[in-house]
Design a protein around this motif. Structure first.
Motif, PDB file in Angstrom:
ATOM      1  N   ASN A 171       0.743  -1.054   0.039  1.00 15.92           N
ATOM      2  CA  ASN A 171       0.107  -0.057  -0.008  1.00 15.92           C
ATOM      3  C   ASN A 171       0.911   1.201   0.200  1.00 15.92           C
ATOM      4  O   ASN A 171       0.394   2.318   0.090  1.00 15.92           O
ATOM      5  CB  ASN A 171      -0.915  -0.060   1.176  1.00 15.92           C
ATOM      6  N   LYS A 224       3.000   6.864   7.476  1.00 14.36           N
ATOM      7  CA  LYS A 224       2.023   6.246   7.462  1.00 14.36           C
ATOM      8  C   LYS A 224       2.237   4.895   8.046  1.00 14.36           C
ATOM      9  O   LYS A 224       1.252   3.965   8.688  1.00 14.36           O
ATOM     10  CB  LYS A 224       1.131   5.986   6.191  1.00 14.36           C
ATOM     11  N   ARG A 225       3.605   4.587   8.200  1.00 14.90           N
ATOM     12  CA  ARG A 225       3.939   3.357   8.849  1.00 14.90           C
ATOM     13  C   ARG A 225       5.158   3.689   9.804  1.00 14.90           C
ATOM     14  O   ARG A 225       6.250   4.283   9.442  1.00 14.90           O
ATOM     15  CB  ARG A 225       4.443   2.406   7.954  1.00 14.90           C
ATOM     16  N   ASN A 257      -6.685   6.980  16.278  1.00 13.09           N
ATOM     17  CA  ASN A 257      -7.549   7.818  15.595  1.00 13.09           C
ATOM     18  C   ASN A 257      -6.765   8.173  14.218  1.00 13.09           C
ATOM     19  O   ASN A 257      -7.061   9.264  13.826  1.00 13.09           O
ATOM     20  CB  ASN A 257      -7.929   8.984  16.366  1.00 13.09           C
ATOM     21  N   THR A 258      -5.949   7.451  13.885  1.00 10.59           N
ATOM     22  CA  THR A 258      -5.129   7.773  12.522  1.00 10.59           C
ATOM     23  C   THR A 258      -5.232   6.613  11.442  1.00 10.59           C
ATOM     24  O   THR A 258      -5.758   5.671  11.795  1.00 10.59           O
ATOM     25  CB  THR A 258      -3.316   8.073  12.876  1.00 10.59           C
ATOM     26  N   ASP A 259      -4.376   6.810  10.522  1.00  7.67           N
ATOM     27  CA  ASP A 259      -4.480   5.817   9.430  1.00  7.67           C
ATOM     28  C   ASP A 259      -3.081   5.404   9.399  1.00  7.67           C
ATOM     29  O   ASP A 259      -2.465   4.799   8.354  1.00  7.67           O
ATOM     30  CB  ASP A 259      -4.800   6.258   8.147  1.00  7.67           C
ATOM     31  N   GLU A 261      -0.021   2.419  10.538  1.00  5.29           N
ATOM     32  CA  GLU A 261       0.193   1.193  11.026  1.00  5.29           C
ATOM     33  C   GLU A 261       1.481   1.028  11.570  1.00  5.29           C
ATOM     34  O   GLU A 261       2.462   1.841  11.589  1.00  5.29           O
ATOM     35  CB  GLU A 261       0.254   0.361   9.683  1.00  5.29           C
ATOM     36  N   ASN A 286      -6.547  -3.180  12.875  1.00  2.00           N
ATOM     37  CA  ASN A 286      -6.063  -3.069  11.601  1.00  2.00           C
ATOM     38  C   ASN A 286      -4.678  -2.243  11.516  1.00  2.00           C
ATOM     39  O   ASN A 286      -4.479  -1.288  10.634  1.00  2.00           O
ATOM     40  CB  ASN A 286      -6.658  -2.733  10.492  1.00  2.00           C
ATOM     41  N   LYS A 287      -4.010  -2.032  12.580  1.00  5.53           N
ATOM     42  CA  LYS A 287      -2.843  -1.154  12.851  1.00  5.53           C
ATOM     43  C   LYS A 287      -1.405  -1.968  12.531  1.00  5.53           C
ATOM     44  O   LYS A 287      -0.302  -1.510  12.871  1.00  5.53           O
ATOM     45  CB  LYS A 287      -2.983  -0.475  14.008  1.00  5.53           C
TER      46      LYS A 287
END
Length: 418
Positions: A171, A224-225, A257-259, A261, A286-287
């Motif tokens: 992703n 994001k990661r 509360n974030t996107d 991972e 799903n983190k």
């Protein structure tokens, strides 16, 4: 002045090498982008080595010979990574540093800015060779020495490592999208086969507050990661009266509360009890995009000889608990051919891997390393027998495990390694 880093070490040295890069660049050096082939115009070459197996050591020393053949005579050559501590005699004529003493670079160079002024970075720049290939990569370049099975294994190994990394990063569109935080240095384990601890020393953890400040900073910057880094991440905090579960409780709050991972690797089963609930929570949110737990053997007898420090049945229950409560990608490592291993022990390992259903398995051929207890153990297996068992192991799991890597020859060489 031009400076080049040539890397034959593992992914656990990545942030350290970025710190070395920053040290030279911050002191006015131009960095050579090539990280494997020797640049004959370089004024300084820094070779990072590995000593986990004899094959890895040999690869590093062969690379050193290649550097000597191609470097300028007035080029300053420094050897770093783990080998200077694992086999210092092989590098007696060289200037060396090791993973816990990179500040010794100040002894070799008259720099305006000392090494300690450059903090451990949080991101990786592009390397020509992916870390998975560099770790023990390109050890065997003469395919004429490989039999038909070995050639097929080589292709499978490449396909496996490419596939694993493609899945983990599917992703992401930017290679630098990962934000890496060094949580702990050194190792809290006392395995009888491991020479790496000779180089990295005892576990030294950073305070939770300090780590979380970095993590929140990375999230604020838009990463994001989050990669939690450490040679033995599972043992985090035990030296400061804490544990990995305490840290992950804070991580869960930060990413809730974030996107964003999280990547969690190098969790010895000995320490899984401290963080199993948090791993499940991250999975349910799903983190958690990758979880790596090196089990090494399914035989309690062999685990005891390895001094791994855990009960295999209890470990299997904890992993099943994770799998029953969330859907995450789980990988492991296995050592084939530990001294005294019988075919019954190997079968227990195969059965364990089938039962737990790992997404990927990195298989290492046992390598007797000087300075370890296992080096002196009786009932050492031949390289031929270890390779035979490695191939049996792979054949037994190929229908139920997506990705498996094993050695390509009797010396434990492989084109790529996790």
């Amino acid at each position: 002045m031009k400076m080049q880093i040539i890397d034959t070490s593992c992914y656990r040295r990545r942030l350290e090498l970025e710190q070395v890069r920053n040290y030279f660049e911050g002191n006015g050096y131009d960095l050579v982008q090539e990280d494997f082939e020797v640049d004959p115009s370089a004024d300084v070459i820094f070779l990072s080595t590995c000593g986990f197996t004899q094959a890895a050591e040999d690869f590093g020393l062969r690379t050193l010979e290649r550097i000597e053949q191609n470097r300028r005579r007035d080029c300053t050559l420094i050897v770093g990574g783990c080998l200077p501590k694992i086999n210092p005699d092989s590098l007696a004529s060289y200037s060396t540093v090791d993973p816990r003493n990179y500040n010794r670079l100040d002894h070799f160079f008259q720099m305006d800015i000392p090494f300690q002024e450059f903090p451990r970075p949080n991101t990786l720049r592009d390397w020509k060779l992916h870390a998975a290939y560099r770790e023990h990569g390109l050890m065997k370049t003469d395919e004429s020495q490989l039999d038909e099975v070995a050639l097929a294994t080589k292709k499978d190994n490449i396909r496996a490592v490419v596939g694993i990394n493609k899945e983990i990063n599917k992703n992401l569109t930017d290679k630098t999208a990962g934000f890496r935080v060094q949580c702990v240095e050194g190792c809290a384990c006392h395995c009888t086969y491991c020479a790496i601890k000779l180089a990295i020393g005892k576990s030294t953890s950073r305070p939770v507050k300090e780590i979380m400040e970095e993590i929140r900073g990375g999230i604020d910057e838009g990463y994001k990661r989050i990669y939690l880094e450490g040679d033995s991440l599972g043992g985090y905090g035990l030296d400061i009266g804490s544990n990995l579960g305490v840290l992950l409780d804070e991580v869960i709050v930060a990413v809730a509360n974030t996107d964003v991972e999280v990547n969690i690797t190098d969790i010895s089963p000995m320490f899984l009890k401290y963080c199993v609930n948090q791993v499940i929570t991250l999975g349910q949110m799903n983190k958690l995009f990758n979880f790596y737990i090196p089990i090494q053997s399914g035989s309690q007898r062999i685990l005891n000889r390895m001094r791994r420090g855990y009960d295999i049945e209890a470990t299997k229950k904890l992993i099943q608990q994770i799998k029953n409560n969330c859907s995450i990608r789980i990988g492991t490592s296995i050592i084939i051919g530990f001294p005294g291993e019988t075919m019954d022990d190997l079968k227990l390992t195969i059965d364990m891997c089938k039962e737990l259903g790992f997404n990927y398995v990195f298989t290492h051929s046992f390598s007797a390393r000087s300075g370890t207890e296992a080096f002196h153990m009786p009932d050492q297996l031949s390289g031929e027998e270890i390779l035979r068992r490695s191939r049996l192991f792979k054949d037994a799991l190929r229908d139920c495990t997506e990705f498996i890597t094993i050695a390509e020859d009797t010396k434990g060489n492989r084109t790529c390694q996790g």
